[in-house]
Design a protein around this motif. Structure first.
Motif, PDB file in Angstrom:
ATOM      1  N   UNK A 135       1.087   6.686 -18.244  1.00  0.00           N
ATOM      2  CA  UNK A 135      -0.296   6.766 -18.718  1.00  0.00           C
ATOM      3  C   UNK A 135      -0.574   8.251 -18.936  1.00  0.00           C
ATOM      4  N   UNK A 136      -1.824   8.605 -19.157  1.00  0.00           N
ATOM      5  CA  UNK A 136      -2.122  10.016 -19.336  1.00  0.00           C
ATOM      6  C   UNK A 136      -1.824  10.844 -18.104  1.00  0.00           C
ATOM      7  N   UNK A 138      -5.460   3.811 -18.508  1.00  0.00           N
ATOM      8  CA  UNK A 138      -4.651   4.105 -17.329  1.00  0.00           C
ATOM      9  C   UNK A 138      -5.249   3.586 -16.039  1.00  0.00           C
ATOM     10  N   UNK A 139      -6.348   2.814 -16.141  1.00  0.00           N
ATOM     11  CA  UNK A 139      -7.013   2.318 -14.939  1.00  0.00           C
ATOM     12  C   UNK A 139      -6.240   1.173 -14.295  1.00  0.00           C
ATOM     13  N   UNK A 188      -4.817  -2.189  -9.613  1.00  0.00           N
ATOM     14  CA  UNK A 188      -5.763  -1.097  -9.804  1.00  0.00           C
ATOM     15  C   UNK A 188      -5.056   0.228  -9.523  1.00  0.00           C
ATOM     16  N   UNK A 189      -5.210   1.182 -10.423  1.00  0.00           N
ATOM     17  CA  UNK A 189      -4.597   2.491 -10.202  1.00  0.00           C
ATOM     18  C   UNK A 189      -5.512   3.433  -9.429  1.00  0.00           C
ATOM     19  N   UNK A 190      -6.696   2.941  -9.063  1.00  0.00           N
ATOM     20  CA  UNK A 190      -7.555   3.700  -8.155  1.00  0.00           C
ATOM     21  C   UNK A 190      -7.136   3.485  -6.706  1.00  0.00           C
ATOM     22  N   UNK A 209      -5.407  -6.676  -8.598  1.00  0.00           N
ATOM     23  CA  UNK A 209      -6.643  -7.104  -9.238  1.00  0.00           C
ATOM     24  C   UNK A 209      -6.555  -8.559  -9.703  1.00  0.00           C
ATOM     25  N   UNK A 210      -5.353  -8.974 -10.127  1.00  0.00           N
ATOM     26  CA  UNK A 210      -5.183 -10.337 -10.632  1.00  0.00           C
ATOM     27  C   UNK A 210      -3.706 -10.697 -10.608  1.00  0.00           C
TER      28      UNK A 210
END
Length: 491
Positions: free
Chosen positions: A25-26, A70-71, A86-88, A93-94
């Protein structure tokens, strides 16, 4: 020659089995492996994130990809699921269960992340509405496995590649728009659209597509959207820079470069528009299974069956055609740009004192290097250390440091077999050395517990061929069991 154009800046060694995919991702790099895990790193310094590795799949992870912002990260597995993380937080998440419970070989986001497509070993294709995490459409290609997919940059179409060798273009209603039969003899292994939309001389929209396969070729296609006649797909270039099946390919963010990885252990970098070979990189010990360009920095990640991920820095390749980087130009190892000691290729018991010191550095245990050095600890002695001997004999006073050292030693002991393990000794499902091998109705040998679990939780299909198992009867493979016992005794 000028070797500054491409340089190996670090080698990541977190996985314990084949690396199957790399994705940027970024800000992040994700890698997934047959060891059932996904590792996530900062693409700034390639330090592993606190929540890495991600563990949630029951079997090997084949593919991973980031959403546009990128989330989120999606990963798919032999366990018949595509998991959204989740990248946080690193939390799940699913969990998207593939139609028919088939092993999922590939997944890809649309450019705006509205959709996620996944392809199965039984030829099924699932198109998910990512916002609602619901199944939108399904499709299928008979008698094959879907192993590659990519969305067009406009996000309205996507292409799939199969082990049968075909490339097929679909719209979001799963209408089949075009098929390029026998695009790669013996099977497609990867395909990716360039990020740019072009206009042809007649005003029609065009996309560039790269594909690679078992025929040892990389092909660049021009896909044209014709207003009246539908879809036209033309072969623009056939790239022959590698001598064995090509397993992965990826465009740079500007579409100007193309990278590919091969069974011949090489990574090739091409000038994409002209199909000109710029570099051949020779730094992996086994098949190169994955490659990806960073969208925000001049970096390439390549993954391999040698369990490592190499990070390369790419500069302007003009005037550097067809160059092969010598090993000494790319012999950087994982921490801080040090050269590899080569100890990772040996059994731990064979390590010299210098190998042990190099391992301590790589694991961030510099604080005990002087103690180990003064006590002449080699690999054999390393394996018999205990918390007690660390205190009483090596006089390491810090309980925290003793615990950290012992944790790293236990990880060494538990690490899967070295690169020299005969592949036939590994269970195809778990990719671990078999203890109780049995022969299933498909003729393949598996670890008993793994294949019994597979049969009990999946439809009665072969993990290897995806064809129905005529019977669930399992026959002990005593010959293989004896061979494994002899091999492990000699290690």
């Amino acid at each position: 020659m000028n070797t500054n154009m491409v340089s190996l800046i670090c080698t990541l060694q977190s996985h314990r089995d084949d690396v199957n995919c790399c994705a940027f991702s970024g800000a992040l790099l994700a890698t997934c492996s047959a060891d059932k895990s996904i590792c996530v790193y900062s693409s700034r310094d390639f330090s592993e994130l606190p929540f890495s590795p991600l563990s949630g799949h029951g079997y090997g992870v084949h593919c991973c990809c980031f959403s546009a912002c990128g989330q989120y990260l999606a990963s798919c597995s032999t366990d018949a699921t595509t998991v959204v993380w989740s990248m946080d937080s690193g939390e799940i998440e699913a969990v998207l269960e593939h139609p028919g419970r088939s092993p999922v070989r590939v997944c890809a986001f649309s450019p705006d992340s509205s959709y996620l497509v996944s392809g199965g070993s039984d030829g099924t294709i699932a198109l998910w509405d990512f916002t609602s995490r619901t199944l939108r459409r399904t499709g299928a290609v008979t008698d094959t496995s879907i192993v590659a997919c990519s969305f067009t940059p406009c996000g309205q179409l996507f292409i799939t590649g199969s082990t049968y060798g075909d490339l097929r273009l679909w719209d979001l209603n799963m209408n089949h728009l075009h098929v390029e039969k026998n695009a790669h003899d013996l099977g497609v292994s990867c395909c990716q659209f360039a990020p740019q939309i072009m206009k042809g001389t007649d005003g029609c929209f065009q996309f560039r597509l790269a594909s690679c396969g078992q025929d040892s070729l990389v092909k660049i296609w021009i896909v044209s959207l014709l207003s009246a006649a539908g879809i036209k797909m033309q072969l623009a270039h056939t790239l022959t820079g590698q001598s064995a099946p090509v397993l992965s390919c990826a465009y740079s963010a500007d579409g100007q470069m193309l990278v590919s990885g091969s069974v011949d252990k090489t990574v090739t970098v091409y000038q994409a528009n002209e199909g000109v070979l710029l570099y051949t990189l020779n730094q992996h010990d086994r098949y190169v299974t994955a490659c990806a360009f960073s969208p925000t920095a001049p970096l390439i990640a390549t993954g391999s069956m040698d369990k490592t991920v190499n990070i390369w820095r790419v500069e302007d390749g003009s005037g550097a055609r067809g160059k092969s980087l010598p090993d000494e130009a790319a012999s950087v190892s994982s921490s801080g740009g040090r050269k590899s000691s080569g100890h990772s290729r040996l059994m731990v018991s064979e390590w010299s004192e210098e190998d042990v010191l190099a391992w301590l550095r790589e694991e961030g245990l510099e604080a005990v290097i002087d103690v180990f050095k003064s006590n002449n600890i080699d690999g054999e002695e390393l394996l018999i250390l205990t918390k007690e001997t660390l205190s009483s004999e090596l006089h390491i006073e810090s309980l925290g440091m003793r615990s950290k050292v012992m944790k790293k030693i236990e990880e060494l002991k538990m690490a899967p077999v070295s690169n020299g393990t005969p592949d036939e000794y590994l269970c195809p499902i778990t990719r671990e050395v078999m203890k109780d091998p049995v022969i299933a109705a498909d003729g393949y040998s598996y670890e008993r517990e793994a294949i019994e679990s597979w049969i009990n939780t999946k439809s009665r299909t072969s993990p290897m061929t995806n064809l129905p198992l005529q019977t669930t009867l399992l026959t002990p493979n005593r010959t293989l069991k004896m061979a494994i016992l002899r091999w492990t005794t000699c290690q």
